[in-house]
Design a protein around this motif. Structure first.
Motif, PDB file in Angstrom:
ATOM      1  N   GLU A  13       0.668  -1.311   0.174  1.00  0.00           N
ATOM      2  CA  GLU A  13      -0.041   0.180  -0.104  1.00  0.00           C
ATOM      3  C   GLU A  13       0.931   1.327  -0.097  1.00  0.00           C
ATOM      4  N   ALA A  14       2.128   1.243   0.669  1.00  0.00           N
ATOM      5  CA  ALA A  14       2.799   2.367   0.669  1.00  0.00           C
ATOM      6  C   ALA A  14       3.448   2.637  -0.714  1.00  0.00           C
ATOM      7  N   LEU A  15       3.581   1.528  -1.522  1.00  0.00           N
ATOM      8  CA  LEU A  15       4.132   1.468  -2.946  1.00  0.00           C
ATOM      9  C   LEU A  15       3.051   2.174  -3.716  1.00  0.00           C
ATOM     10  N   VAL A  16       1.836   1.774  -3.508  1.00  0.00           N
ATOM     11  CA  VAL A  16       0.834   2.229  -4.248  1.00  0.00           C
ATOM     12  C   VAL A  16       0.780   3.719  -4.361  1.00  0.00           C
ATOM     13  N   GLN A  17       0.575   4.101  -2.662  1.00  0.00           N
ATOM     14  CA  GLN A  17       0.581   5.595  -2.643  1.00  0.00           C
ATOM     15  C   GLN A  17       1.348   6.269  -3.240  1.00  0.00           C
ATOM     16  N   ALA A  18       2.657   5.988  -3.038  1.00  0.00           N
ATOM     17  CA  ALA A  18       3.863   6.498  -3.493  1.00  0.00           C
ATOM     18  C   ALA A  18       3.818   6.551  -4.890  1.00  0.00           C
ATOM     19  N   MET A  19       3.450   5.651  -5.871  1.00  0.00           N
ATOM     20  CA  MET A  19       3.290   5.465  -7.096  1.00  0.00           C
ATOM     21  C   MET A  19       2.157   6.609  -7.657  1.00  0.00           C
ATOM     22  N   HIS A  20       1.019   6.662  -6.790  1.00  0.00           N
ATOM     23  CA  HIS A  20       0.169   7.747  -7.274  1.00  0.00           C
ATOM     24  C   HIS A  20       0.746   9.254  -7.032  1.00  0.00           C
ATOM     25  N   ILE A 137      12.778  -4.084  -7.055  1.00  0.00           N
ATOM     26  CA  ILE A 137      11.189  -4.283  -7.493  1.00  0.00           C
ATOM     27  C   ILE A 137      10.786  -4.038  -8.863  1.00  0.00           C
ATOM     28  N   THR A 138      11.860  -3.186  -9.485  1.00  0.00           N
ATOM     29  CA  THR A 138      11.512  -2.526 -10.836  1.00  0.00           C
ATOM     30  C   THR A 138      11.881  -3.774 -11.781  1.00  0.00           C
ATOM     31  N   THR A 139      12.782  -4.536 -11.588  1.00  0.00           N
ATOM     32  CA  THR A 139      13.207  -5.648 -12.703  1.00  0.00           C
ATOM     33  C   THR A 139      12.700  -6.968 -12.295  1.00  0.00           C
TER      34      THR A 139
ATOM     35  N   ASP B   8      22.080  12.156  -5.714  1.00  0.00           N
ATOM     36  CA  ASP B   8      20.461  12.339  -5.685  1.00  0.00           C
ATOM     37  C   ASP B   8      19.712  11.689  -6.741  1.00  0.00           C
ATOM     38  N   SER B   9      20.199  12.115  -7.866  1.00  0.00           N
ATOM     39  CA  SER B   9      19.464  11.674  -9.122  1.00  0.00           C
ATOM     40  C   SER B   9      19.266  10.350  -9.176  1.00  0.00           C
ATOM     41  N   GLU B  10      20.351   9.584  -8.533  1.00  0.00           N
ATOM     42  CA  GLU B  10      20.235   8.077  -8.653  1.00  0.00           C
ATOM     43  C   GLU B  10      18.932   7.585  -7.980  1.00  0.00           C
ATOM     44  N   LEU B  11      18.316   8.110  -7.037  1.00  0.00           N
ATOM     45  CA  LEU B  11      17.324   7.525  -6.074  1.00  0.00           C
ATOM     46  C   LEU B  11      16.041   8.403  -6.896  1.00  0.00           C
ATOM     47  N   ALA B  12      16.130   9.560  -7.334  1.00  0.00           N
ATOM     48  CA  ALA B  12      15.125   9.921  -8.156  1.00  0.00           C
ATOM     49  C   ALA B  12      14.672   8.955  -9.278  1.00  0.00           C
ATOM     50  N   GLU B  13      15.816   8.605 -10.204  1.00  0.00           N
ATOM     51  CA  GLU B  13      15.603   7.788 -11.302  1.00  0.00           C
ATOM     52  C   GLU B  13      14.973   6.646 -10.965  1.00  0.00           C
ATOM     53  N   ALA B  14      15.648   5.929  -9.596  1.00  0.00           N
ATOM     54  CA  ALA B  14      14.965   4.697  -9.414  1.00  0.00           C
ATOM     55  C   ALA B  14      13.418   4.591  -8.932  1.00  0.00           C
ATOM     56  N   LEU B  15      13.150   5.893  -8.338  1.00  0.00           N
ATOM     57  CA  LEU B  15      11.812   6.040  -7.962  1.00  0.00           C
ATOM     58  C   LEU B  15      10.845   6.027  -9.444  1.00  0.00           C
ATOM     59  N   VAL B  16      11.428   6.936 -10.206  1.00  0.00           N
ATOM     60  CA  VAL B  16      10.664   7.076 -11.486  1.00  0.00           C
ATOM     61  C   VAL B  16      10.478   5.571 -12.117  1.00  0.00           C
ATOM     62  N   GLN B  17      11.469   4.821 -12.339  1.00  0.00           N
ATOM     63  CA  GLN B  17      11.346   3.620 -12.845  1.00  0.00           C
ATOM     64  C   GLN B  17      10.532   2.947 -12.180  1.00  0.00           C
ATOM     65  N   ALA B  18      10.475   2.644 -10.844  1.00  0.00           N
ATOM     66  CA  ALA B  18       9.669   2.066 -10.133  1.00  0.00           C
ATOM     67  C   ALA B  18       8.444   2.405 -10.250  1.00  0.00           C
ATOM     68  N   MET B  19       8.076   3.763 -10.542  1.00  0.00           N
ATOM     69  CA  MET B  19       6.610   4.244 -10.667  1.00  0.00           C
ATOM     70  C   MET B  19       6.298   3.515 -12.002  1.00  0.00           C
ATOM     71  N   HIS B  20       6.896   3.690 -13.065  1.00  0.00           N
ATOM     72  CA  HIS B  20       6.428   3.293 -14.289  1.00  0.00           C
ATOM     73  C   HIS B  20       6.063   1.781 -14.297  1.00  0.00           C
ATOM     74  N   ARG B  21       7.062   0.930 -13.448  1.00  0.00           N
ATOM     75  CA  ARG B  21       6.680  -0.380 -13.327  1.00  0.00           C
ATOM     76  C   ARG B  21       5.372  -0.678 -12.490  1.00  0.00           C
ATOM     77  N   LEU B  22       5.237   0.100 -11.709  1.00  0.00           N
ATOM     78  CA  LEU B  22       3.939  -0.202 -10.812  1.00  0.00           C
ATOM     79  C   LEU B  22       2.728   0.164 -11.432  1.00  0.00           C
ATOM     80  N   ARG B 114       0.028  -8.825  -6.250  1.00  0.00           N
ATOM     81  CA  ARG B 114       1.296  -8.676  -7.251  1.00  0.00           C
ATOM     82  C   ARG B 114       2.353  -8.144  -6.718  1.00  0.00           C
ATOM     83  N   ILE B 115       2.077  -6.752  -5.964  1.00  0.00           N
ATOM     84  CA  ILE B 115       3.208  -6.419  -5.479  1.00  0.00           C
ATOM     85  C   ILE B 115       3.974  -7.113  -4.591  1.00  0.00           C
ATOM     86  N   ASP B 116       3.230  -7.779  -3.578  1.00  0.00           N
ATOM     87  CA  ASP B 116       3.490  -8.589  -2.615  1.00  0.00           C
ATOM     88  C   ASP B 116       4.796  -9.567  -3.289  1.00  0.00           C
ATOM     89  N   THR B 117       4.177 -10.230  -4.494  1.00  0.00           N
ATOM     90  CA  THR B 117       4.988 -11.002  -5.264  1.00  0.00           C
ATOM     91  C   THR B 117       6.162 -10.404  -5.671  1.00  0.00           C
TER      92      THR B 117
END
Lengths: 147, 147
Positions: A13-20, A137-139, B8-22, B114-117
């Motif tokens: 849920e934390a991931l979903v919220q952060a995604m939004h 998570i991404t990969t 910094d941008s390393e974290l930002a980019e990881a967050l963006v990628q994870a966002m797209h994946r989610l 699915r996210i738990d997986t």
DNA sequence: TATTGTTATACTCTATAACTATA
DNA sequence: TATAGTTATAGAGTATAACAATA
């Protein structure tokens, strides 16, 4: 099939919220640049290298036919260009124009900048943990994803 | 204005990628249930409580006029219903129908599952760090956001 | 006057199905 | 035959501007 524990869903849920939250931020960042979030994504993907329609549609997770109209619109604005692919006369390569490259960089930098602000209070240790975990998570792949 | 460091941008980019994946995962999960990701989001927000149009549009970060047509479509499918708001005859409350509630729960559970997986391999320590950090990111505000 | 919600309008995003051209 | 990309079509998401009803 649902082998979820209460503890697990907390993270999900934390991931979903952060995604939004990040989606909103991405949209807010793209808009003043005259781009939809989808257009911004497309442009940023092309920073690395020109891509064919099939490959690009796979990366953006949209159908090729959907991509055709997106590329049409961006090409009309001269932000991308279709060029002939070498060796395969069916294929084309989508590449950024000079204007498109500039805009793509602006977009990328703006998003990174805003996210950096958002994450400014996290410790170095936490940041490192976050980067590693997010990349995992991404990969990561889910069971029925091979189709 | 861009006071970003390389680290910094390393974290930002990881967050963006994870966002797209989610986002992709969210779309893949909604679709077999006959919902767009936006519809799924709306339905899941209403699990907690019925909401007025203005409040709901704020939570979903869309204009009220955009929401009107979304609610129209969901109401036609009898997944939500507009009911009169007490005390204010201008306002209405959007609430889930029994079918809508069932679907909302299915949707929520499927995404969480699915996210738990996806996150199954992370240690308990990492999970806790992640939850805390993600919640901080989600609730953090950026300078020019008060408008 | 300000707020709630809707309507009208115009784009964009997206998928499905059928198609053309090349491999 | 299979693959790359397009066209045609339909539906959904979205914003802006103007509006009605109520507060």
């Amino acid at each position: 099939m649902a082998t979820t524990t209460a503890r697990d869903s907390e993270l999900a849920e934390a991931l979903v919220q952060a995604m939004h939250r990040l989606q909103d931020l991405h949209a807010e960042t793209s808009r003043p640049l005259g781009l939809t979030p989808q257009q911004a994504h497309l442009l940023c993907v092309l920073i690395a290298a020109p891509l064919g329609m099939t490959e690009l549609s796979r990366i953006l997770s949209i159908e090729r036919s959907s991509l055709t109209s997106m590329v049409d619109r961006l090409e009309r604005r001269e932000l991308v260009a279709r060029t002939a692919a070498p060796r395969d006369r069916r294929a084309c390569l989508i590449e950024l124009t000079p204007d498109g490259l500039t805009l793509a960089h602006q977009c990328h930098d703006a998003v990174v900048d805003r996210i950096d602000t958002l994450t400014a209070d996290l410790s170095q240790t936490t940041r490192r943990t976050l980067v590693t975990a997010l990349r995992a998570i991404t990969t990561a792949t889910v069971s029925n994803e091979a189709d």
